[in-house]
Design a protein around this motif. Structure first.
Motif, PDB file in Angstrom:
ATOM      1  N   LEU A 172       0.982  -1.151  -0.120  1.00 44.58           N
ATOM      2  CA  LEU A 172       0.381   0.048   0.337  1.00 44.58           C
ATOM      3  C   LEU A 172       1.024   1.466   0.120  1.00 44.58           C
ATOM      4  O   LEU A 172       0.250   2.417  -0.731  1.00 44.58           O
ATOM      5  N   ALA A 177      -1.923   7.816  -1.505  1.00 44.96           N
ATOM      6  CA  ALA A 177      -2.714   7.853  -1.038  1.00 44.96           C
ATOM      7  C   ALA A 177      -4.136   9.528  -1.908  1.00 44.96           C
ATOM      8  O   ALA A 177      -3.591   9.882  -2.034  1.00 44.96           O
ATOM      9  N   GLN A 222      -7.107   0.867   3.486  1.00 41.11           N
ATOM     10  CA  GLN A 222      -7.563   0.611   2.630  1.00 41.11           C
ATOM     11  C   GLN A 222      -8.906   1.310   2.508  1.00 41.11           C
ATOM     12  O   GLN A 222      -9.698   0.031   3.601  1.00 41.11           O
ATOM     13  N   GLY A 226     -12.269   1.253  -1.632  1.00 45.07           N
ATOM     14  CA  GLY A 226     -11.123   0.608  -2.177  1.00 45.07           C
ATOM     15  C   GLY A 226      -9.854   2.587  -1.820  1.00 45.07           C
ATOM     16  O   GLY A 226      -8.822   2.325  -2.279  1.00 45.07           O
ATOM     17  N   LYS A 227     -10.569   3.692  -1.604  1.00 49.52           N
ATOM     18  CA  LYS A 227      -9.895   4.863  -1.501  1.00 49.52           C
ATOM     19  C   LYS A 227      -8.747   4.691  -0.394  1.00 49.52           C
ATOM     20  O   LYS A 227      -9.111   4.199   0.774  1.00 49.52           O
ATOM     21  N   LEU A 228      -7.739   5.175  -0.452  1.00 42.10           N
ATOM     22  CA  LEU A 228      -6.523   5.293   0.644  1.00 42.10           C
ATOM     23  C   LEU A 228      -6.467   6.137   1.623  1.00 42.10           C
ATOM     24  O   LEU A 228      -6.463   7.299   0.685  1.00 42.10           O
TER      25      LEU A 228
END
Ligand SMILES: Nc1nc2c(ncn2[C@@H]2O[C@H](COP(=O)(O)OP(=O)(O)OP(=O)(O)O)[C@@H](O)[C@H]2O)c(=O)[nH]1
Ligand SMILES: [Mg+2]
Length: 245
Positions: A172, A177, A222, A226-228
């Motif tokens: 990740l 981000a 996460q 799906g957004k970081l």
């Protein structure tokens, strides 16, 4: 046999194996010299990448059949042991000299065995490697230079990945981000406690003492969509990070 993965650095004489060894362990343990055939024995050191412990081994140059050059007796059997026990290999090539017959022979020998191989094309600070460097089945290939430190982080990640230690967090971390949340505030107001609560883990040390957090700590979450989101516990350094964007 110990479970610590052993990463063995291989390559023709003078390609920069010992330089790479020192750069990865971040101290000068192996002798580096412009003269080929400098490393006689094999040298080992602890290598820590993303908190994972590995053993890094620098070898003397090996010849085309992965047999050991010039050595004899006890040293040779120690080197052979290093090769036999390797969990993964880093094959160092020299971008300046092009692909030499001994490189090709080593590539062939490595293609014929099961353990993972990472190709590090060194001395590429002035010009990129020629196309022939890519004509083989070994992967991944990292292009870099020990002199300029190019490619070293990529190589570290490739090593972890080769031995199956690349955890979700490091995968990740390589991504950008969608949102970064910086936890700022005066010392001892509870920044680290809030950080740990948000990420659901004790990653940052919480203490009564002022100024406990010395380095800023990042953690990526996460979301189900799906957004970081990157949470940063700032050690009072948030202003600088914000200034840097
Ligand atoms: N230009 C350039 N020179 C490098 C780089 N990395 C290492 N060298 C030089 O290459 C020479 C050989 O480096 P070593 O690290 O001793 O090479 P080695 O593969 O360990 O050599 P042996 O132990 O003799 O097999 C030294 O003069 C290093 O300074 C690099 O990225 N760029
Ligand atoms: Mg050496």
């Amino acid at each position: 046999m110990s479970k610590i993965p052993k990463i063995v650095i291989l390559g023709r004489p003078n390609v920069g194996k010992s330089s790479l060894f020192n750069a990865l362990i971040r101290r000068r343990q192996a002798i580096v010299s412009a003269k080929a055939g400098t490393t006689r024995d094999y040298i080992t050191a602890d290598l820590i990448i993303n908190g994972q412990l590995l053993e890094l081994i620098d070898t003397a140059g090996v010849d085309r059949d992965l047999k050991l050059v010039t050595l004899g007796g006890e040293m040779e059997s120690m080197q052979r042991l290093a090769l036999e026990q390797a969990s993964a290999f880093v094959l160092v090539l020299n971008a300046r000299e092009g692909l030499m017959p001994d490189d090709l022979a080593m590539i062939k020998a490595l293609e014929n065995q099961e353990r993972p191989v990472i190709v590090f094309i060194n001395k590429a600070e002035s010009w990129p490697p020629v196309a022939e460097f890519y004509k083989h089945r070994l992967a991944p290939i990292v292009v870099g230079s020990v002199t300029t430190r190019q490619g070293l982080n990529e190589l570290r990640q490739a090593i972890l990945s080769a031995v199956g230690l690349l955890d979700e967090q490091s995968t990740l971390s390589a991504q950008i981000a969608d949102l970064s949340v910086c936890i700022a505030g005066r010392p001892n107001v509870g920044k680290s406690a809030l950080f740990n609560a948000l990420i659901g883990q004790k990653r940052s040390i919480v203490s009564e003492l002022h100024g406990t957090t010395r380095d800023s700590v990042d953690y990526l979450i996460q979301r189900p969509n799906g957004k970081l989101i990157r949470f940063i516990d700032t050690a009072g350094r948030c202003q600088r990070r914000l200034d840097q964007g």
